[in-house]
Write a protein that holds these residues in place. Structure first.
Motif, PDB file in Angstrom:
ATOM      1  N   ILE A  58       0.861  -1.194   0.000  1.00 19.51           N
ATOM      2  CA  ILE A  58       0.000   0.000   0.000  1.00 19.51           C
ATOM      3  C   ILE A  58       0.893   1.238   0.000  1.00 19.51           C
ATOM      4  CG2 ILE A  58      -1.629   1.279   1.511  1.00 19.51           C
ATOM      5  CD1 ILE A  58      -2.889  -1.068  -0.034  1.00 19.51           C
ATOM      6  N   THR A  59       0.668   2.119  -0.960  1.00 21.17           N
ATOM      7  CA  THR A  59       1.537   3.305  -1.057  1.00 21.17           C
ATOM      8  C   THR A  59       1.197   4.306   0.050  1.00 21.17           C
ATOM      9  OG1 THR A  59      -0.032   4.473  -2.469  1.00 21.17           O
ATOM     10  CG2 THR A  59       1.650   3.157  -3.598  1.00 21.17           C
ATOM     11  N   SER A  62      -2.056   5.945  -0.750  1.00 21.30           N
ATOM     12  CA  SER A  62      -3.225   5.129  -0.393  1.00 21.30           C
ATOM     13  C   SER A  62      -3.463   5.153   1.116  1.00 21.30           C
ATOM     14  CB  SER A  62      -3.028   3.681  -0.838  1.00 21.30           C
ATOM     15  OG  SER A  62      -3.078   3.599  -2.229  1.00 21.30           O
ATOM     16  N   ASN A 308      -3.858   0.237  -5.293  1.00 23.47           N
ATOM     17  CA  ASN A 308      -3.478   1.651  -5.133  1.00 23.47           C
ATOM     18  C   ASN A 308      -4.114   2.525  -6.215  1.00 23.47           C
ATOM     19  OD1 ASN A 308      -1.666   1.503  -2.823  1.00 23.47           O
ATOM     20  ND2 ASN A 308      -0.422   0.215  -4.142  1.00 23.47           N
TER      21      ASN A 308
END
Ligand SMILES: Cc1cc2nc3c(=O)[nH]c(=O)nc-3n(C[C@H](O)[C@H](O)[C@H](O)COP(=O)(O)OP(=O)(O)OC[C@H]3O[C@@H](n4cnc5c(N)ncnc54)[C@H](O)[C@@H]3O)c2cc1C
Length: 409
Positions: A58-59, A62, A308
């Protein structure tokens, strides 16, 4: 249910997965009423049996969106893994690249969270929210666009009318099919085997990816320092043989696949297999209808970007809808929804093409291509500005971000 003007609700969201719950939460926070139609009767939080062993990268963008929905606050700290480093290398050659968030004075490059845990947190963030009503199990049977909004008829015969329908029902979207929106797909002739493993050595919060002959093998560091989510993209025959191995044989194959960088694989959980393809819908919107997440596009998981991109779609669509509502415009108007399409479709397409390029580059067995990709890895490792650009890209902090992705969670 109380009708709002001629409508049952303002927005109907089909699909209560990651992207569907995200847009519902973002809209509900602005008092926009939603109905979520979900075909699956069980909420992911109600079961201890994990049928989906995927751990998602998960960035930071995000994570910000999930913070804006309120879901991040429902994630228990011991389920949020993070990675501050990344190591990518090729089985055939000496080329490799290392990324370290400290080079950008950042604490992390991103997070690793199990898909079911994330869905559960999003569903919890919607619990007791007055603006959101769940219909589950519920499946749409037909769609009809009228002068006054769009009507969906459910398989049990009920009709629901809204200004806007959001298709968040995944890669095999029923809504997209009902709207006859073209979805050209490209089959990678690869499958991804995913599971959670325990390793002998600690992962030290480094995400690792080794490009093997049949495809990349990724080890994603989870909250437990000796636990990783793995995704092994490979040929369908090899995937079948990996699924058929007993645990000990599978663990051996995994350890060798990663060149035993994390020592022995001590144990591995249930495995699941996913066919891989890329696709993008020709249209992201029609009057009264918008597609988000996997319903609009799917990409190869080698860079961990699918969810994402979907969370960004949800945040952009929510922002566009809210803006239209604040200006007293019809939130289902084509011109309003086109703004969402213009914002997201090009960016998603660029990512889809980039990942396709990576895949071809790394699967080629041609000597010159092998030489060039190893040289490319080494040169990028030394070209600091290029490396930093890649890191910011991986963190999701580049491009035209919606407000929810910029707000720090
Ligand atoms: C092996 C693998 C690894 C991945 N790793 C990563 C990663 O590291 N990082 C990342 O960002 N992404 C990753 N992805 C991609 C990510 O899992 C998906 O992009 C994401 O789950 C898409 O979310 P979604 O909500 O759009 O669709 P889905 O997760 O498919 O959810 C769709 C929802 O709609 C419901 N539904 C479906 N049809 C209907 C219907 N007719 N009526 C009502 N409800 C319906 C479903 O039950 C479900 O709840 C990975 C994918 C794979 C295959």
């Amino acid at each position: 249910m109380k009708r709002r003007n001629n409508y049952d609700t303002e927005v109907i969201i089909v699909g209560g997965g990651l992207t569907g719950c995200t847009i519902a939460a973002l809209l509900a926070r602005q008092d926009i009423h939603c109905i979520i139609l979900e075909e699956c009767a069980r909420t992911s939080g109600n079961s201890e049996i994990r049928t989906d062993p995927r751990a998602l990268a998960i960035t930071r963008a995000s994570a910000n969106i999930l913070g804006s929905t309120g879901a991040w606050q429902h994630l228990s700290r011991d389920r949020i893994g993070y990675f501050s480093g990344m190591h990518v290398w090729d089985e055939n050659g000496a080329g490799e690249i290392h990324f370290d968030s400290a080079e950008l004075c950042e604490p992390t490059l991103g997070y690793i969270i199990e898909q079911t845990i994330l869905e559960q947190a999003l569903q919890q963030s919607l619990e007791g929210v007055e603006c959101v009503t769940w219909y589950r199990p519920a499946t749409p049977a037909s769609l009809m666009q009228g002068d006054n909004g769009i009507t969906v008829t459910l398989e049990d015969g009920r009709n629901l009318c809204a200004s806007l329908i959001v298709a968040a029902d995944g890669a095999r979207s029923r809504i997209r099919t009902l709207a006859a929106i073209d979805y050209p797909q490209y089959d990678y002739h690869q499958q991804a085997v995913a599971c959670v493993v325990k390793t002998e050595k600690p992962h030290t919060h480094v995400a690792r990816q080794r490009f093997l002959q049949n495809g990349p093998l990724a080890f994603l560091p989870m909250a437990d320092i000796r636990q990783c989510g793995i995704v092994w993209s490979t040929s369908p025959q090899h995937a079948r043989s990996l699924l058929a191995l007993d645990e000990q044989e599978f663990n051996m194959a995994l350890g060798e696949g990663l060149d035993n960088v994390l020592g022995r694989i001590v144990s591995s959980g249930p495995r699941a297999c996913f066919p891989l393809q890329h696709a993008q819908a020709r249209e992201y919107c029609r009057p009264g209808l918008a597609l988000i997440g996997d319903a609009a596009h799917t990409v190869h998981p080698l860079a961990g970007q699918g969810a994402n991109l979907g969370l960004l779609d949800a945040a952009v669509l929510a922002e566009v809808v809210l803006d239209a509502k604040n200006r007293n415009r019809d939130i289902g108007a084509y011109l309003v929804l086109r703004r969402y399409e213009r914002w997201r479709k090009g960016e998603n397409y660029a990512m889809l093409k980039l990942l396709q390029g990576f895949k071809y580059l790394f699967e080629s067995k041609l000597l010159t291509v092998r030489y060039l990709r190893n040289l490319g890895l080494d040169l990028t490792d030394r070209a600091i500005p290029v490396k930093h650009m890649f890191m910011r890209y991986a963190m999701g902090l580049t491009g035209d971000l919606p407000a929810a992705a910029r707000a720090t969670s």
